[in-house]
Scaffold this motif. Structure first.
Motif, mmCIF file in Angstrom:
data_model
loop_
_atom_site.group_PDB
_atom_site.id
_atom_site.type_symbol
_atom_site.label_atom_id
_atom_site.label_comp_id
_atom_site.label_asym_id
_atom_site.label_seq_id
_atom_site.Cartn_x
_atom_site.Cartn_y
_atom_site.Cartn_z
ATOM 1 N N UNK A 23 0.828 -1.207 0.000
ATOM 2 C CA UNK A 23 0.000 0.000 0.000
ATOM 3 C C UNK A 23 0.864 1.260 0.000
ATOM 4 N N UNK A 24 1.890 1.267 0.837
ATOM 5 C CA UNK A 24 2.781 2.436 0.900
ATOM 6 C C UNK A 24 3.431 2.692 -0.453
ATOM 7 N N UNK A 25 3.880 1.628 -1.109
ATOM 8 C CA UNK A 25 4.510 1.775 -2.425
ATOM 9 C C UNK A 25 3.500 2.285 -3.462
ATOM 10 N N UNK A 26 2.280 1.785 -3.402
ATOM 11 C CA UNK A 26 1.257 2.196 -4.368
ATOM 12 C C UNK A 26 0.936 3.684 -4.264
ATOM 13 N N UNK A 27 0.995 4.221 -3.049
ATOM 14 C CA UNK A 27 0.663 5.634 -2.831
ATOM 15 C C UNK A 27 1.901 6.500 -2.621
ATOM 16 N N UNK A 28 3.084 5.880 -2.702
ATOM 17 C CA UNK A 28 4.336 6.590 -2.440
ATOM 18 C C UNK A 28 4.311 7.246 -1.056
ATOM 19 N N UNK A 29 3.829 6.476 -0.083
ATOM 20 C CA UNK A 29 3.720 6.940 1.302
ATOM 21 C C UNK A 29 4.847 6.366 2.144
ATOM 22 N N UNK A 30 5.023 6.950 3.333
ATOM 23 C CA UNK A 30 5.943 6.382 4.311
ATOM 24 C C UNK A 30 5.301 5.145 4.923
ATOM 25 N N UNK A 31 6.147 4.216 5.371
ATOM 26 C CA UNK A 31 5.683 3.018 6.057
ATOM 27 C C UNK A 31 6.170 3.076 7.490
ATOM 28 N N UNK A 32 5.231 3.032 8.444
ATOM 29 C CA UNK A 32 5.579 3.009 9.858
ATOM 30 C C UNK A 32 5.133 1.679 10.450
ATOM 31 N N UNK A 33 6.068 0.975 11.070
ATOM 32 C CA UNK A 33 5.769 -0.272 11.764
ATOM 33 C C UNK A 33 5.607 0.049 13.240
ATOM 34 N N UNK A 34 4.422 -0.154 13.773
ATOM 35 C CA UNK A 34 4.133 0.190 15.160
ATOM 36 C C UNK A 34 4.001 -1.093 15.973
ATOM 37 N N UNK A 35 4.835 -1.183 17.012
ATOM 38 C CA UNK A 35 4.738 -2.309 17.939
ATOM 39 C C UNK A 35 4.422 -1.754 19.317
ATOM 40 N N UNK A 36 3.387 -2.318 19.956
ATOM 41 C CA UNK A 36 2.979 -1.860 21.281
ATOM 42 C C UNK A 36 3.302 -2.950 22.303
ATOM 43 N N UNK A 37 4.152 -2.587 23.249
ATOM 44 C CA UNK A 37 4.471 -3.479 24.361
ATOM 45 C C UNK A 37 3.494 -3.219 25.493
ATOM 46 N N UNK A 38 3.091 -4.281 26.197
ATOM 47 C CA UNK A 38 2.389 -4.023 27.442
ATOM 48 C C UNK A 38 3.424 -3.978 28.561
ATOM 49 N N UNK A 39 3.106 -3.281 29.639
ATOM 50 C CA UNK A 39 4.086 -3.058 30.707
ATOM 51 C C UNK A 39 4.588 -4.355 31.327
#
Length: 142
Positions: A23-39
């Protein structure tokens, strides 16, 4: 704009990262990988206590998130930024998507029985219901 891939430490993460990269490549967008840790994972697995420190600024936390992101993007040939959050996955993914005005949120659900759906909340389902932007579910076998 940004395409946000919500990744975890599972085999589903590579499917999510791949779909988000397309999707990012198709729209020439940035790609952000978000990982959420629990405490509790931070304390149990990483043996890190974060009393006065911003978890996203902690070196060990960032290193673990980078490891998870590297595993998820092993077959992805698109530049990505790794983003670390700590707390509730749904809240953090939705709030981060809003803060960067993400075009899409890409997430990977898993198959569950109807009883499982009724009894247990699904991060994927809750993100879909709470996000104010399109959410793409990268389906798979898990």
């Amino acid at each position: 704009m940004v395409v946000l891939a919500a990744i975890d430490d599972s085999e589903r993460a590579s499917r999510v990262a791949d779909e988000a990269a397309k999707l990012a490549a198709a729209f020439d967008d940035e790609l952000h990988l978000v990982h959420v840790f629990n405490r509790s994972r931070l304390v149990d697995v990483l043996e890190v206590t974060l009393d006065d420190e911003d978890p996203a600024e902690n070196y060990e936390v960032q290193q673990e998130a980078d490891r998870i992101a590297a595993a998820a993007t092993a077959d992805v040939e698109y530049p990505a930024e790794t983003v670390v959050r700590v707390g509730d996955p749904v809240t953090n993914v939705v709030e981060y998507a809003e803060s960067v005005d993400a075009r899409y949120i890409v997430i990977g659900g898993r198959k569950r029985t109807p009883t499982g759906k009724a009894l247990f909340g699904s991060v994927t389902q809750k993100v879909m219901l709470n996000a104010d932007r399109p959410v793409v579910n990268a389906p798979g076998q898990n």
